[in-house]
Motif scaffolding. Sequence first.
Motif, PDB file in Angstrom:
ATOM      1  N   GLY A 239     -23.994 -43.656 -25.367  1.00 23.25           N
ATOM      2  CA  GLY A 239     -24.427 -43.672 -23.960  1.00 23.25           C
ATOM      3  C   GLY A 239     -23.248 -42.746 -23.495  1.00 23.25           C
ATOM      4  N   PHE A 240     -23.297 -42.845 -22.098  1.00 26.10           N
ATOM      5  CA  PHE A 240     -22.377 -41.869 -21.320  1.00 26.10           C
ATOM      6  C   PHE A 240     -20.810 -42.416 -21.090  1.00 26.10           C
ATOM      7  CE2 PHE A 240     -21.494 -38.996 -17.613  1.00 26.10           C
ATOM      8  CZ  PHE A 240     -21.804 -37.667 -18.223  1.00 26.10           C
ATOM      9  N   VAL A 241     -20.318 -42.570 -22.333  1.00 22.64           N
ATOM     10  CA  VAL A 241     -19.008 -43.304 -22.036  1.00 22.64           C
ATOM     11  C   VAL A 241     -17.864 -42.532 -22.831  1.00 22.64           C
ATOM     12  CG1 VAL A 241     -19.997 -45.553 -21.583  1.00 22.64           C
ATOM     13  CG2 VAL A 241     -19.555 -45.085 -24.111  1.00 22.64           C
ATOM     14  N   VAL A 242     -16.616 -42.751 -22.826  1.00 20.68           N
ATOM     15  CA  VAL A 242     -15.571 -42.589 -23.473  1.00 20.68           C
ATOM     16  C   VAL A 242     -15.626 -43.391 -24.650  1.00 20.68           C
ATOM     17  CG1 VAL A 242     -13.304 -42.338 -23.731  1.00 20.68           C
ATOM     18  CG2 VAL A 242     -14.215 -41.469 -21.906  1.00 20.68           C
ATOM     19  N   PRO A 243     -15.613 -43.162 -25.899  1.00 14.84           N
ATOM     20  CA  PRO A 243     -15.693 -44.207 -27.009  1.00 14.84           C
ATOM     21  C   PRO A 243     -14.427 -44.797 -27.193  1.00 14.84           C
ATOM     22  CG  PRO A 243     -15.672 -41.791 -27.901  1.00 14.84           C
ATOM     23  CD  PRO A 243     -15.912 -41.639 -26.349  1.00 14.84           C
ATOM     24  N   ASP A 244     -14.653 -46.024 -27.495  1.00 18.54           N
ATOM     25  CA  ASP A 244     -13.525 -47.077 -27.787  1.00 18.54           C
ATOM     26  C   ASP A 244     -13.213 -47.290 -29.155  1.00 18.54           C
ATOM     27  OD1 ASP A 244     -15.635 -48.786 -28.086  1.00 18.54           O
ATOM     28  OD2 ASP A 244     -14.864 -50.465 -26.638  1.00 18.54           O
ATOM     29  N   ARG A 245     -14.016 -46.609 -30.056  1.00 15.69           N
ATOM     30  CA  ARG A 245     -13.814 -47.026 -31.461  1.00 15.69           C
ATOM     31  C   ARG A 245     -14.582 -45.746 -32.313  1.00 15.69           C
ATOM     32  NH1 ARG A 245     -15.968 -49.501 -36.189  1.00 15.69           N
ATOM     33  NH2 ARG A 245     -14.539 -51.067 -36.921  1.00 15.69           N
ATOM     34  N   CYS A 246     -13.609 -45.665 -33.299  1.00 17.79           N
ATOM     35  CA  CYS A 246     -14.265 -44.305 -34.251  1.00 17.79           C
ATOM     36  C   CYS A 246     -13.816 -44.611 -35.768  1.00 17.79           C
ATOM     37  CB  CYS A 246     -13.610 -42.962 -33.924  1.00 17.79           C
ATOM     38  SG  CYS A 246     -14.013 -41.881 -34.673  1.00 17.79           S
ATOM     39  N   GLU A 247     -14.805 -44.381 -36.572  1.00 17.38           N
ATOM     40  CA  GLU A 247     -14.552 -44.662 -37.884  1.00 17.38           C
ATOM     41  C   GLU A 247     -14.462 -43.431 -38.916  1.00 17.38           C
ATOM     42  OE1 GLU A 247     -17.500 -47.294 -39.234  1.00 17.38           O
ATOM     43  OE2 GLU A 247     -16.740 -48.885 -37.969  1.00 17.38           O
ATOM     44  N   ALA A 248     -13.574 -43.164 -39.821  1.00 13.74           N
ATOM     45  CA  ALA A 248     -13.610 -42.138 -40.643  1.00 13.74           C
ATOM     46  C   ALA A 248     -13.475 -42.391 -41.955  1.00 13.74           C
ATOM     47  CB  ALA A 248     -12.573 -41.095 -40.317  1.00 13.74           C
ATOM     48  N   TRP A 249     -14.062 -41.753 -43.162  1.00 10.45           N
ATOM     49  CA  TRP A 249     -13.985 -41.877 -44.350  1.00 10.45           C
ATOM     50  C   TRP A 249     -13.561 -40.862 -45.315  1.00 10.45           C
ATOM     51  CZ3 TRP A 249     -17.462 -44.395 -41.367  1.00 10.45           C
ATOM     52  CH2 TRP A 249     -17.338 -45.829 -41.581  1.00 10.45           C
ATOM     53  N   ILE A 250     -12.443 -40.916 -46.174  1.00 13.05           N
ATOM     54  CA  ILE A 250     -11.886 -39.641 -46.860  1.00 13.05           C
ATOM     55  C   ILE A 250     -12.129 -39.980 -48.225  1.00 13.05           C
ATOM     56  CG2 ILE A 250      -9.729 -38.590 -47.383  1.00 13.05           C
ATOM     57  CD1 ILE A 250      -8.755 -39.120 -44.516  1.00 13.05           C
ATOM     58  N   ASP A 251     -12.595 -38.996 -48.989  1.00 10.71           N
ATOM     59  CA  ASP A 251     -12.582 -38.867 -50.325  1.00 10.71           C
ATOM     60  C   ASP A 251     -11.335 -37.957 -50.912  1.00 10.71           C
ATOM     61  OD1 ASP A 251     -15.002 -40.140 -50.553  1.00 10.71           O
ATOM     62  OD2 ASP A 251     -16.050 -38.319 -50.555  1.00 10.71           O
ATOM     63  N   LEU A 252     -10.753 -38.881 -51.768  1.00 14.26           N
ATOM     64  CA  LEU A 252      -9.619 -38.225 -52.676  1.00 14.26           C
ATOM     65  C   LEU A 252      -9.629 -38.231 -54.072  1.00 14.26           C
ATOM     66  CD1 LEU A 252      -7.832 -40.345 -50.116  1.00 14.26           C
ATOM     67  CD2 LEU A 252      -6.682 -38.163 -50.391  1.00 14.26           C
ATOM     68  N   HIS A 253      -9.860 -37.117 -54.596  1.00 14.56           N
ATOM     69  CA  HIS A 253      -9.837 -36.840 -56.107  1.00 14.56           C
ATOM     70  C   HIS A 253      -8.760 -36.618 -56.694  1.00 14.56           C
ATOM     71  CE1 HIS A 253     -14.317 -37.329 -55.895  1.00 14.56           C
ATOM     72  NE2 HIS A 253     -14.288 -36.670 -54.890  1.00 14.56           N
ATOM     73  N   LEU A 254      -8.069 -37.350 -57.722  1.00 10.59           N
ATOM     74  CA  LEU A 254      -6.771 -37.038 -57.829  1.00 10.59           C
ATOM     75  C   LEU A 254      -6.645 -36.732 -59.492  1.00 10.59           C
ATOM     76  CD1 LEU A 254      -5.741 -40.721 -56.781  1.00 10.59           C
ATOM     77  CD2 LEU A 254      -5.956 -38.719 -55.347  1.00 10.59           C
ATOM     78  N   PRO A 255      -5.670 -35.858 -59.686  1.00  6.96           N
ATOM     79  CA  PRO A 255      -5.566 -35.353 -61.061  1.00  6.96           C
ATOM     80  C   PRO A 255      -5.324 -36.360 -62.247  1.00  6.96           C
ATOM     81  CG  PRO A 255      -4.125 -33.972 -59.602  1.00  6.96           C
ATOM     82  CD  PRO A 255      -4.708 -35.221 -58.744  1.00  6.96           C
ATOM     83  N   PRO A 256      -5.603 -36.378 -63.229  1.00  6.19           N
ATOM     84  CA  PRO A 256      -5.702 -37.445 -64.086  1.00  6.19           C
ATOM     85  C   PRO A 256      -4.505 -38.298 -64.322  1.00  6.19           C
ATOM     86  CG  PRO A 256      -6.717 -35.493 -65.239  1.00  6.19           C
ATOM     87  CD  PRO A 256      -6.349 -34.979 -63.783  1.00  6.19           C
ATOM     88  N   GLU A 257      -3.237 -37.609 -63.999  1.00  8.85           N
ATOM     89  CA  GLU A 257      -1.776 -38.260 -64.047  1.00  8.85           C
ATOM     90  C   GLU A 257      -1.424 -38.721 -62.782  1.00  8.85           C
ATOM     91  OE1 GLU A 257      -1.300 -33.965 -62.825  1.00  8.85           O
ATOM     92  OE2 GLU A 257      -2.587 -34.879 -64.455  1.00  8.85           O
ATOM     93  N   ARG A 258      -2.154 -38.530 -61.859  1.00 15.62           N
ATOM     94  CA  ARG A 258      -1.803 -39.114 -60.581  1.00 15.62           C
ATOM     95  C   ARG A 258      -2.252 -40.595 -60.376  1.00 15.62           C
ATOM     96  NH1 ARG A 258       1.849 -37.734 -56.355  1.00 15.62           N
ATOM     97  NH2 ARG A 258       1.064 -35.369 -56.493  1.00 15.62           N
ATOM     98  N   ASP A 259      -1.119 -41.394 -59.968  1.00 15.43           N
ATOM     99  CA  ASP A 259      -1.731 -43.165 -59.637  1.00 15.43           C
ATOM    100  C   ASP A 259      -2.144 -43.158 -58.654  1.00 15.43           C
ATOM    101  OD1 ASP A 259      -1.893 -45.452 -59.772  1.00 15.43           O
ATOM    102  OD2 ASP A 259       0.334 -45.801 -59.495  1.00 15.43           O
ATOM    103  N   PRO A 260      -3.605 -43.641 -58.180  1.00 12.92           N
ATOM    104  CA  PRO A 260      -4.140 -43.696 -56.923  1.00 12.92           C
ATOM    105  C   PRO A 260      -3.165 -44.727 -56.061  1.00 12.92           C
ATOM    106  CG  PRO A 260      -5.715 -44.300 -58.589  1.00 12.92           C
ATOM    107  CD  PRO A 260      -4.320 -43.916 -59.470  1.00 12.92           C
TER     108      PRO A 260
END
Length: 401
Positions: A239-260
Amino acid sequence: MNSRLEEVMAAIDPVRLKRTLADLLDIYSPSGKEEDIQLYLEDLLSGAGFTVERQEVEEERYNLRVTMGEDEPRLYLVGHVDTVPAWDLEEFGAREEGDLIRGLGSADMKGGCAAMLETWFALAQALKPARRPSVGLLLVVGEEENGDGSAAFLQDNRAPWAVIGEPTSLSACFAHYGYLEAGFVTRGVRSHSSLPELGHNAVESMLRVLLHLGKDALFKRGESEIVYSIREMRSSQKGFVVPDRCEAWIDLHLPPERDPDSVEQAIRRVTAGAGQFIPGLDLSVAFDFASPGYNLGTDNQLARILEQTYQRLGLTLKFEAFRSHSDGNLFHAAGCRPLILGPGALEISHTPEEHVSFPEVLAAARIYAALCLGMDQYAGLTLDRRGSLNCFDRQASWVGC
């Protein structure tokens, strides 16, 4: 090559392989809706004389497992039959253009599945039961979502090795990236869209958070080894409003030696300080899924089999780390040693341009056959202190085996 391998190589049928691949591509099988393709595969394998075991994952969803040989499988060929949703439900099926086979899942990973099936048929066709290797074929569901098919298999089954046919352009990946998924929520104040100064725009806050995070050295593309990708962002308001909530998802692929966990802590550190740059920021961060990578090294049985096989087939063997998330992470966590190796390229998977080279699919079937039979050669042999087989000579093929 030993006599068994020569017999199996001769039995690999390019016509049958191409037909199988086309059939797989013509069956729509997004994650969660794999029953049609599993019914086809069950009929195909049963019709060839194999005993096929259904392994239930949930109602109307199941893996298929087939074994051969006299002992417990020392190696499983593992393929996932599901795909991402179709870009176009009118054109998801097989389309042949010269040596290229196009279609949804052609690279990820119905090309690999077709090659594994052809290996299986050739082993059974060329060898009587007593001469067949002790190996398994596993066709799983759910890899593109949460890996629930492989997770169900791994609850009660183990094997020393698995070969997973993800698209690697036939590079051998004994190393595998880890994976971390981060979820962000920003909250604002809703107002009429014509009066944004009376509200607080959660989408603007999210954009500033993501830009702030991307400036950190850990996430700068081209400078960091971490593969950082904003996968999705949406506002819950319409609708015609300023949004009061936003969601985002990020994928991070890590080198084998990197601890999540270390990356999670870095993200929490960076975002905790974002408020001083973003007025009125109301942010929450969650990490719903993490999977560490691994590196098996290349001083092992499968690597040595591959060295010989690629030389025999006139192929260049490359060892690389698999950059995406896959069921390989689950197999490794369960104590199995997974090799990721298959036809097709990762970079065009999940895109409308997805395709696979048929000569690559054919080569994959031959490589899988060599791995199945080569592992059988190692059965019962002792290892030296470094884990190397005493009967193997890198320069002179098989010695004393």
